[in-house]
Design an enzyme around this catalytic site. Structure first.
Site, PDB file in Angstrom:
ATOM      1  N   HIS A 158       0.844  -1.208   0.000  1.00 16.85           N
ATOM      2  CA  HIS A 158       0.000   0.000   0.000  1.00 16.85           C
ATOM      3  C   HIS A 158       0.875   1.252   0.000  1.00 16.85           C
ATOM      4  O   HIS A 158       0.594   2.232  -0.700  1.00 16.85           O
ATOM      5  CB  HIS A 158      -0.892   0.049   1.252  1.00 16.85           C
ATOM      6  N   LYS A 213     -15.562  -8.712   4.642  1.00 15.67           N
ATOM      7  CA  LYS A 213     -14.341  -8.846   5.454  1.00 15.67           C
ATOM      8  C   LYS A 213     -14.620  -8.486   6.914  1.00 15.67           C
ATOM      9  O   LYS A 213     -15.290  -7.501   7.196  1.00 15.67           O
ATOM     10  CB  LYS A 213     -13.244  -7.912   4.936  1.00 15.67           C
ATOM     11  N   ARG A 215      -1.934  -6.479  -8.383  1.00 16.18           N
ATOM     12  CA  ARG A 215      -0.792  -7.348  -8.090  1.00 16.18           C
ATOM     13  C   ARG A 215      -0.649  -8.446  -9.119  1.00 16.18           C
ATOM     14  O   ARG A 215       0.410  -8.669  -9.671  1.00 16.18           O
ATOM     15  CB  ARG A 215      -0.950  -7.974  -6.700  1.00 16.18           C
ATOM     16  N   SER A 236      -2.767  -8.017   3.190  1.00 12.87           N
ATOM     17  CA  SER A 236      -2.962  -7.856   4.633  1.00 12.87           C
ATOM     18  C   SER A 236      -3.252  -9.192   5.320  1.00 12.87           C
ATOM     19  O   SER A 236      -2.801  -9.422   6.447  1.00 12.87           O
ATOM     20  CB  SER A 236      -4.105  -6.883   4.912  1.00 12.87           C
TER      21      SER A 236
END
Ligand code: ADP
Length: 158
Positions: free
Chosen positions: A17, A41, A90, A128
């Protein structure tokens, strides 16, 4: 003043990030992290903790700030006069969802442009969840997260 928003869960912020923030904040006058609510989440860190960790990890940037929202991101962008949203790409697997979101956001608000940025190669494997899982099992996360997050995660799992 050109402002860009970077929405995500940031549970917690990591070096991938930060790489996006470091590079994109040079292209805009203001770069804003947006801690957003994700429908599925379940975060480990509270909203307050996530905001504080971003603030502590980005205090060396002059034009970076943090917001929290439960609104639609394009509505927040309009409200704050932001001209763009940025998201990280990514792997090819990120592409499908990001493409869908960018198209939907375009339909909702054509004046807000989505930018997809690839991180430096060394951050491509980072997310994360992995960071939290390694920390939970007492693995070494020092190279993956900024110092404030390192300290906080260590104290959480010690
Ligand atoms: P994570 O996937 O790490 O849980 P978020 O869900 O908070 O992170 O994602 C916020 C934004 O940051 C998304 O656009 C995501 O693609 C991007 N991002 C996450 N990890 C990286 C990374 N290692 N490099 C670049 N961008 C990333």
């Amino acid at each position: 003043m050109k402002k860009i928003l970077y929405p995500g869960s940031f549970d917690p912020i990591h070096n991938g990030h930060l790489d996006i923030a470091r590079r994109a904040s040079k292209l805009f006058d203001e770069f804003v992290f947006v801690v957003a609510v994700h429908p599925t989440k379940k975060p480990l860190f509270t909203k307050k903790e996530r905001i504080k960790l971003i603030q502590d990890s980005t205090s060396h940037f002059k034009n970076v700030s943090v917001l929290y929202t439960e609104k639609l991101i394009v509505d927040l962008a309009k409200e704050h006069g932001a001209v763009a949203l940025i998201r990280g790409l990514r792997h090819v697997s990120d592409f499908e969802l990001e493409f869908q979101m960018a198209m939907m956001n375009y339909h909702l608000s054509p004046e807000v442009t989505t930018i997809l940025m690839m991180p430096e190669e060394k951050h491509i494997h980072l997310n994360s969840n992995l960071v939290k899982e390694i920390a939970r099992l007492h693995g070494d996360i020092e190279g993956f997260v900024p110092p404030p997050v390192y300290k906080h995660l260590k104290s959480k799992f010690d």
